[in-house]
Design an enzyme around this catalytic site. Sequence first.
Site, PDB file in Angstrom:
ATOM      1  N   ASP A  74       0.775  -1.145   0.046  1.00 65.01           N
ATOM      2  CA  ASP A  74      -0.057  -0.174   0.150  1.00 65.01           C
ATOM      3  C   ASP A  74       0.851   1.182   0.068  1.00 65.01           C
ATOM      4  OD1 ASP A  74      -2.298   1.684   0.330  1.00 65.01           O
ATOM      5  OD2 ASP A  74      -1.507   1.551   2.573  1.00 65.01           O
ATOM      6  N   ASP A  87      -0.108   5.241   0.580  1.00 59.09           N
ATOM      7  CA  ASP A  87      -0.332   6.169   1.398  1.00 59.09           C
ATOM      8  C   ASP A  87      -0.367   5.755   2.880  1.00 59.09           C
ATOM      9  OD1 ASP A  87      -1.061   8.765   2.277  1.00 59.09           O
ATOM     10  OD2 ASP A  87      -3.084   9.052   0.856  1.00 59.09           O
ATOM     11  N   ASP A 118      -1.321   0.237   5.936  1.00 53.04           N
ATOM     12  CA  ASP A 118      -1.560   0.912   7.357  1.00 53.04           C
ATOM     13  C   ASP A 118      -2.936   0.788   7.820  1.00 53.04           C
ATOM     14  OD1 ASP A 118      -2.257   2.630   5.187  1.00 53.04           O
ATOM     15  OD2 ASP A 118      -2.266   4.410   6.793  1.00 53.04           O
TER      16      ASP A 118
END
Length: 275
Positions: free
Chosen positions: A15, A17, A212
């Site tokens: 991922d 961001d 995240d």
Amino acid sequence: MTTDALARVRALLVDMDGVLYRGDQVLPGASELFPALRALGIGFVLITNNSSRTQEQYEQKLQRMGVPVRGEEVLTSGQATALYLARDHPPGTRVFVIGMDGLVQPLRAQGYVLTDQEPEVVVVGFDSALTYDKLVTAHRAIRRGARYVGTNPDPTLPTPDGDVPGSGSFHCLLSTSTGVRPTIVGKPHPPLFEMGLARLGTRPEETAIVGDRLDTDIQGGRNVGLVTMLVLSGSTTIEQVAQAEQKPDYVFPGLPDLIEALYRSRGVPYNAGRR
Ligand SMILES: [Mg+2]
């Protein structure tokens, strides 16, 4: 999970961001991660629910931050949506799109005719130029029976000035007006993960998601059988992990710790592997 399980990981879905950067701020370890993976022979694909930018725009953003990644190593929900439609819809299919470059370009590349005239498919992604006219066109087409597909379910989109309504919020409006729920391609739904796996050519149990967020990256990854790795550099705190019913397989404060663990799992000292 043990270091042995880590040693079996052959590829990562990463991922972006909250993992590589936050806004325009590069995060620690982001520039070291990809040289490290190449050195260790671990495959990777960068995935994002964001459908605004194209592969080339991501390559430029990452290069500016000193993260050495090529555009073709990025898989956005915009591209994944075009690939997903290609399973059922041949080139020439009429598609009405609410979205930006990162969605429009892959749909065109797939040979779809982008039109507001009697579309067979309505595709909705984030669009900073959303208008009431576009919503009306989408609403009418879905009501007439057009297939309704969304790039991602994110209610908000992070910006340097704070969150703004994301395409998931657009779906609330259209689902309410039409009574039809969209098929969603992005995380935590399986298609984006499956397309990442197809590109890597690895099996789920030897592939890890690095993300995240517990609700999208970790939950979605678990649903398709991936090894799950949470980094605490983005939107999740260690307290939230402690409270979570389903824990990630691995939790790392940030990418430097993840890189070190991968080296250790291969029996290679991290410093020796550093450039
Ligand atoms: Mg993220």
